[in-house]
Design an enzyme around this catalytic site. Structure first.
Site, PDB file in Angstrom:
ATOM      1  N   PHE A   1       0.824  -1.181   0.311  1.00 43.79           N
ATOM      2  CA  PHE A   1      -0.010   0.091   0.156  1.00 43.79           C
ATOM      3  C   PHE A   1       1.207   0.860   0.064  1.00 43.79           C
ATOM      4  CE2 PHE A   1      -3.004   3.544   2.961  1.00 43.79           C
ATOM      5  CZ  PHE A   1      -3.119   3.830   1.260  1.00 43.79           C
TER       6      PHE A   1
ATOM      7  N   GLY B   1       4.221   1.074   1.166  1.00 40.70           N
ATOM      8  CA  GLY B   1       5.528   0.491   0.414  1.00 40.70           C
ATOM      9  C   GLY B   1       5.921  -0.691  -0.508  1.00 40.70           C
TER      10      GLY B   1
ATOM     11  N   ASP C   1      -2.003  -9.184   2.759  1.00 42.52           N
ATOM     12  CA  ASP C   1      -2.755  -7.925   3.913  1.00 42.52           C
ATOM     13  C   ASP C   1      -2.882  -8.505   5.027  1.00 42.52           C
ATOM     14  OD1 ASP C   1      -5.130  -6.417   4.980  1.00 42.52           O
ATOM     15  OD2 ASP C   1      -5.073  -5.705   2.293  1.00 42.52           O
TER      16      ASP C   1
ATOM     17  N   LYS D   1      -8.299  -0.816  10.495  1.00 42.61           N
ATOM     18  CA  LYS D   1      -8.506  -2.576  10.698  1.00 42.61           C
ATOM     19  C   LYS D   1      -7.231  -3.346  10.357  1.00 42.61           C
ATOM     20  CE  LYS D   1     -12.956  -3.163   7.185  1.00 42.61           C
ATOM     21  NZ  LYS D   1     -13.261  -3.246   6.134  1.00 42.61           N
TER      22      LYS D   1
ATOM     23  N   GLY E   1      -2.557 -13.942  16.971  1.00 41.22           N
ATOM     24  CA  GLY E   1      -2.851 -15.744  16.819  1.00 41.22           C
ATOM     25  C   GLY E   1      -1.901 -16.394  16.515  1.00 41.22           C
TER      26      GLY E   1
ATOM     27  N   LYS F   1       0.736 -16.641  19.632  1.00 40.26           N
ATOM     28  CA  LYS F   1       0.047 -17.600  20.211  1.00 40.26           C
ATOM     29  C   LYS F   1       0.704 -18.835  19.845  1.00 40.26           C
ATOM     30  CE  LYS F   1      -3.618 -18.928  22.663  1.00 40.26           C
ATOM     31  NZ  LYS F   1      -5.377 -19.293  22.590  1.00 40.26           N
TER      32      LYS F   1
ATOM     33  N   TYR G   1      -5.998   6.316  12.887  1.00 38.24           N
ATOM     34  CA  TYR G   1      -4.334   4.914  13.351  1.00 38.24           C
ATOM     35  C   TYR G   1      -4.108   5.388  14.814  1.00 38.24           C
ATOM     36  CZ  TYR G   1       0.708   5.961  13.039  1.00 38.24           C
ATOM     37  OH  TYR G   1       2.219   5.449  13.046  1.00 38.24           O
TER      38      TYR G   1
ATOM     39  N   LYS H   1      -3.799   2.542  16.594  1.00 45.46           N
ATOM     40  CA  LYS H   1      -3.094   1.686  17.256  1.00 45.46           C
ATOM     41  C   LYS H   1      -2.422   1.892  19.009  1.00 45.46           C
ATOM     42  CE  LYS H   1       0.580   2.203  14.177  1.00 45.46           C
ATOM     43  NZ  LYS H   1       2.136   0.910  13.706  1.00 45.46           N
TER      44      LYS H   1
ATOM     45  N   ARG I   1       5.640  12.972   4.809  1.00 47.62           N
ATOM     46  CA  ARG I   1       5.899  13.245   5.618  1.00 47.62           C
ATOM     47  C   ARG I   1       6.863  14.595   5.772  1.00 47.62           C
ATOM     48  NH1 ARG I   1       6.774   7.179   8.590  1.00 47.62           N
ATOM     49  NH2 ARG I   1       6.704   6.986   6.457  1.00 47.62           N
TER      50      ARG I   1
HETATM   51  P1  NAD Z   1       5.626   2.858   5.151  1.00 48.42           P
HETATM   52  O1  NAD Z   1       3.661   3.234   5.261  1.00 48.42           O
HETATM   53  O2  NAD Z   1       6.451   2.947   4.684  1.00 48.42           O
HETATM   54  O3  NAD Z   1       5.866   1.167   6.119  1.00 48.42           O
HETATM   55  C1  NAD Z   1       4.651   0.738   6.128  1.00 48.42           C
HETATM   56  C2  NAD Z   1       4.344  -0.712   5.634  1.00 48.42           C
HETATM   57  O4  NAD Z   1       2.983  -1.518   5.698  1.00 48.42           O
HETATM   58  C3  NAD Z   1       4.392  -0.724   4.108  1.00 48.42           C
HETATM   59  O5  NAD Z   1       5.524  -1.320   3.440  1.00 48.42           O
HETATM   60  C4  NAD Z   1       2.695  -1.244   3.648  1.00 48.42           C
HETATM   61  O6  NAD Z   1       2.616  -1.177   2.087  1.00 48.42           O
HETATM   62  C5  NAD Z   1       2.275  -2.304   4.712  1.00 48.42           C
HETATM   63  N1  NAD Z   1       1.199  -1.945   4.523  1.00 48.42           N
HETATM   64  C6  NAD Z   1       0.492  -1.414   4.661  1.00 48.42           C
HETATM   65  N2  NAD Z   1      -0.728  -1.789   5.290  1.00 48.42           N
HETATM   66  C7  NAD Z   1      -1.021  -3.117   5.509  1.00 48.42           C
HETATM   67  C8  NAD Z   1      -1.625  -4.288   5.141  1.00 48.42           C
HETATM   68  N3  NAD Z   1      -2.776  -4.348   5.849  1.00 48.42           N
HETATM   69  N4  NAD Z   1      -0.933  -5.396   4.837  1.00 48.42           N
HETATM   70  C9  NAD Z   1       0.348  -5.597   4.791  1.00 48.42           C
HETATM   71  N5  NAD Z   1       1.140  -4.524   4.541  1.00 48.42           N
HETATM   72  C10 NAD Z   1       0.573  -3.877   4.910  1.00 48.42           C
HETATM   73  O7  NAD Z   1       5.691   3.386   7.140  1.00 48.42           O
HETATM   74  P2  NAD Z   1       7.347   3.654   7.971  1.00 48.42           P
HETATM   75  O8  NAD Z   1       7.725   4.834   8.104  1.00 48.42           O
HETATM   76  O9  NAD Z   1       7.885   2.496   7.496  1.00 48.42           O
HETATM   77  O10 NAD Z   1       6.436   2.504   8.854  1.00 48.42           O
HETATM   78  C11 NAD Z   1       5.964   1.674   9.818  1.00 48.42           C
HETATM   79  C12 NAD Z   1       5.438   0.932  11.588  1.00 48.42           C
HETATM   80  O11 NAD Z   1       6.316   2.406  11.834  1.00 48.42           O
HETATM   81  C13 NAD Z   1       4.027   1.854  10.949  1.00 48.42           C
HETATM   82  O12 NAD Z   1       3.917   0.653  11.838  1.00 48.42           O
HETATM   83  C14 NAD Z   1       4.342   3.645  11.652  1.00 48.42           C
HETATM   84  O13 NAD Z   1       2.956   3.172  12.143  1.00 48.42           O
HETATM   85  C15 NAD Z   1       5.388   2.926  13.016  1.00 48.42           C
HETATM   86  N6  NAD Z   1       5.220   4.308  12.818  1.00 48.42           N
HETATM   87  C16 NAD Z   1       6.749   4.607  11.545  1.00 48.42           C
HETATM   88  C17 NAD Z   1       7.209   5.341  12.568  1.00 48.42           C
HETATM   89  C18 NAD Z   1       7.554   6.929  11.776  1.00 48.42           C
HETATM   90  O14 NAD Z   1       7.814   8.204  11.865  1.00 48.42           O
HETATM   91  N7  NAD Z   1       8.551   6.505  10.841  1.00 48.42           N
HETATM   92  C19 NAD Z   1       6.867   6.333  14.070  1.00 48.42           C
HETATM   93  C20 NAD Z   1       6.193   6.342  14.269  1.00 48.42           C
HETATM   94  C21 NAD Z   1       5.130   4.845  14.319  1.00 48.42           C
HETATM   95  N1  UDP Z   2       4.235  19.687   7.957  1.00 48.59           N
HETATM   96  C1  UDP Z   2       4.738  20.675   7.728  1.00 48.59           C
HETATM   97  N2  UDP Z   2       4.973  20.879   6.234  1.00 48.59           N
HETATM   98  C2  UDP Z   2       4.562  19.509   5.028  1.00 48.59           C
HETATM   99  C3  UDP Z   2       4.559  18.523   6.460  1.00 48.59           C
HETATM  100  C4  UDP Z   2       4.268  18.127   7.485  1.00 48.59           C
HETATM  101  O1  UDP Z   2       4.650  21.695   8.358  1.00 48.59           O
HETATM  102  O2  UDP Z   2       4.700  19.510   4.281  1.00 48.59           O
HETATM  103  C5  UDP Z   2       3.914  19.182  10.166  1.00 48.59           C
HETATM  104  C6  UDP Z   2       2.717  18.791  10.211  1.00 48.59           C
HETATM  105  O3  UDP Z   2       1.946  20.190  10.464  1.00 48.59           O
HETATM  106  C7  UDP Z   2       2.965  18.135  11.487  1.00 48.59           C
HETATM  107  C8  UDP Z   2       4.460  18.357  10.780  1.00 48.59           C
HETATM  108  O4  UDP Z   2       5.370  19.032  10.367  1.00 48.59           O
HETATM  109  O5  UDP Z   2       3.609  19.519  12.069  1.00 48.59           O
HETATM  110  C9  UDP Z   2       5.411  17.113  11.254  1.00 48.59           C
HETATM  111  O6  UDP Z   2       4.636  15.946   9.877  1.00 48.59           O
HETATM  112  P1  UDP Z   2       4.350  14.723  10.133  1.00 48.59           P
HETATM  113  O7  UDP Z   2       3.480  14.650   8.783  1.00 48.59           O
HETATM  114  O8  UDP Z   2       6.323  14.321   9.130  1.00 48.59           O
HETATM  115  O9  UDP Z   2       4.146  13.815  11.700  1.00 48.59           O
HETATM  116  P2  UDP Z   2       2.854  13.862  12.830  1.00 48.59           P
HETATM  117  O10 UDP Z   2       2.410  14.643  12.311  1.00 48.59           O
HETATM  118  O11 UDP Z   2       2.485  12.419  12.227  1.00 48.59           O
HETATM  119  O12 UDP Z   2       4.165  13.861  12.886  1.00 48.59           O
END
Ligand code: NAD
Ligand code: UDP
Length: 312
Positions: free
Chosen positions: A36, A38, A58, A91, A102, A105, A145, A149, A186
């Site tokens: 999705f 990735g 998924d 979901k 599951g 476990k 989200y 979580k 981001r």
């Molecule tokens: P990302 O979007 O790059 O990676 C998420 C991955 O999950 C993607 O490859 C996506 O295709 C896959 N995915 C989404 N829905 C799915 C599903 N239903 N089934 C199978 N795969 C699915 O984001 P990321 O930054 O790599 O984040 C990875 C994890 O770390 C996430 O759970 C995110 O909530 C958590 N996290 C990341 C940050 C950050 O700053 N990067 C901060 C807090 C938590």
């Molecule tokens: N943000 C911004 N410009 C952008 C993207 C994000 O100013 O182009 C701000 C956003 O409003 C937030 C902070 O940067 O206050 C971090 O956003 P991000 O989406 O990276 O992560 P999160 O809000 O989930 O921490």
């Protein structure tokens, strides 16, 4: 001994770094992703590795495999992507957790949940400690989200209490680095891509809101250290870099490091955007002997170098 490890969301930004590190440490890795947010591209360099396997799946659907450890990362992490299909996001977190717990476990695997600083919502306690319950709007646009979580954490602790599953929960704070998708949305990737293309740098709101940015390698170290802890420590534990910056300061750093001609523009602040965020990492220091090593300018420099190779 070589462990067999499942990484859900393994083709994403963080997942791909984790898969690579686990393989380098001598493990066998099964990467599961529905692509999705990735992409195969993130793990294409691992495909010829004899101990790497990539599966399209998924996590909202059950999955069966024999492994020793599960890292549950599957979930879109950028606000624009997790809000695109909010019901699917809930979901993914909730049904994904149920399916993976599951499985853990049944096969007696250790399982780690990639939780988030978003469980604290728009925090009134600063910096955030693990004992703080948070300040989340359950009906806001970030709730799919945040609440997903939070519910996943609830499922994890209850599988531990009721079924003695060996769980680990880490709360990840804003993490950046190479392999973030250029359109991920981001803030770090947005600012760098805009700067490299000499486009306006978009600050949402007045830019006074804060975040504390962690470089990906530091996070992966913390994640692996957490998985290695004994049965008596489940977390949750904050994994983040406590150095806090305003978005204006971040924009100025990106402008300086790229030497761009871009100008800063201000756009409306999205609803429920947290005003401040900074981890208290005392627990991680105590229990994991972990702290981040890479400061923002060094990490940004590496990330800018990466984006230069993919931005035409
Ligand atoms: P990302 O979007 O790059 O990676 C998420 C991955 O999950 C993607 O490859 C996506 O295709 C896959 N995915 C989404 N829905 C799915 C599903 N239903 N089934 C199978 N795969 C699915 O984001 P990321 O930054 O790599 O984040 C990875 C994890 O770390 C996430 O759970 C995110 O909530 C958590 N996290 C990341 C940050 C950050 O700053 N990067 C901060 C807090 C938590
Ligand atoms: N943000 C911004 N410009 C952008 C993207 C994000 O100013 O182009 C701000 C956003 O409003 C937030 C902070 O940067 O206050 C971090 O956003 P991000 O989406 O990276 O992560 P999160 O809000 O989930 O921490």
């Amino acid at each position: 001994m070589r462990k067999k490890i499942l990484v859900t969301g393994g083709a994403g930004f963080l997942g791909s770094h984790l898969c690579e590190r686990l393989l380098n440490d001598g493990n066998e890795v099964v990467c599961l992703d529905n692509y999705f947010t990735g992409q195969k591209q993130n793990v294409v360099h691992l495909l010829n590795h004899p101990y790497f396997e990539l599966i399209r799946h998924d996590v909202t659907m059950p999955f069966f495999i024999e492994v020793d450890e599960i890292y549950n990362l599957a979930c879109p992490a950028s606000p624009i992507h997790y809000q695109y299909n909010a019901i699917k996001t809930v979901k993914t977190s909730v049904m994904g957790a149920i399916n993976m717990l599951g499985l853990a476990k049944r096969i007696r695997a250790k399982i780690l949940q990639a939780s988030t600083s978003e469980v604290y919502g728009d925090p009134e306690v600063h910096p955030q400690v693990e004992s703080y319950w948070g300040h989340v709007n359950p009906i806001g646009i970030r709730a799919c989200y945040d609440e997903g979580k939070r519910c996943a954490e609830t499922l994890f602790v209850n599988y531990h209490r009721q079924n003695n599953v060996n769980i680990k929960i880490i709360r990840i704070f804003n993490t950046y680095g190479p392999r973030m998708h250029p359109h991920d949305g981001r803030v770090v990737s947005n600012f760098i891509v805009q700067a490299l293309q000499n486009q306006d740098i978009t600050i949402f709101g007045d830019g006074a809101q804060t975040r504390s940015f962690q470089y990906v390698d530091d996070l992966i170290n913390g994640m692996i250290k957490m998985m290695a802890t004994g049965n008596d420590f489940t977390g949750p534990v904050n994994i983040g870099n406590p150095n806090e910056f305003t978005m204006l300061e971040l924009a100025e750093k990106v402008i300086k490091l790229t030497g761009t001609k871009s100008k800063i523009v201000f756009e409306p602040l999205p609803a429920d955007d947290p005003l401040q965020r900074q981890p208290n990492i005392s627990l991680a220091k105590e229990k994991l002997n972990w702290e981040p090593k890479i400061e923002l300018e060094e990490g940004l420099t590496k990330t800018i170098e990466y984006f230069k190779t993919i931005i035409k």
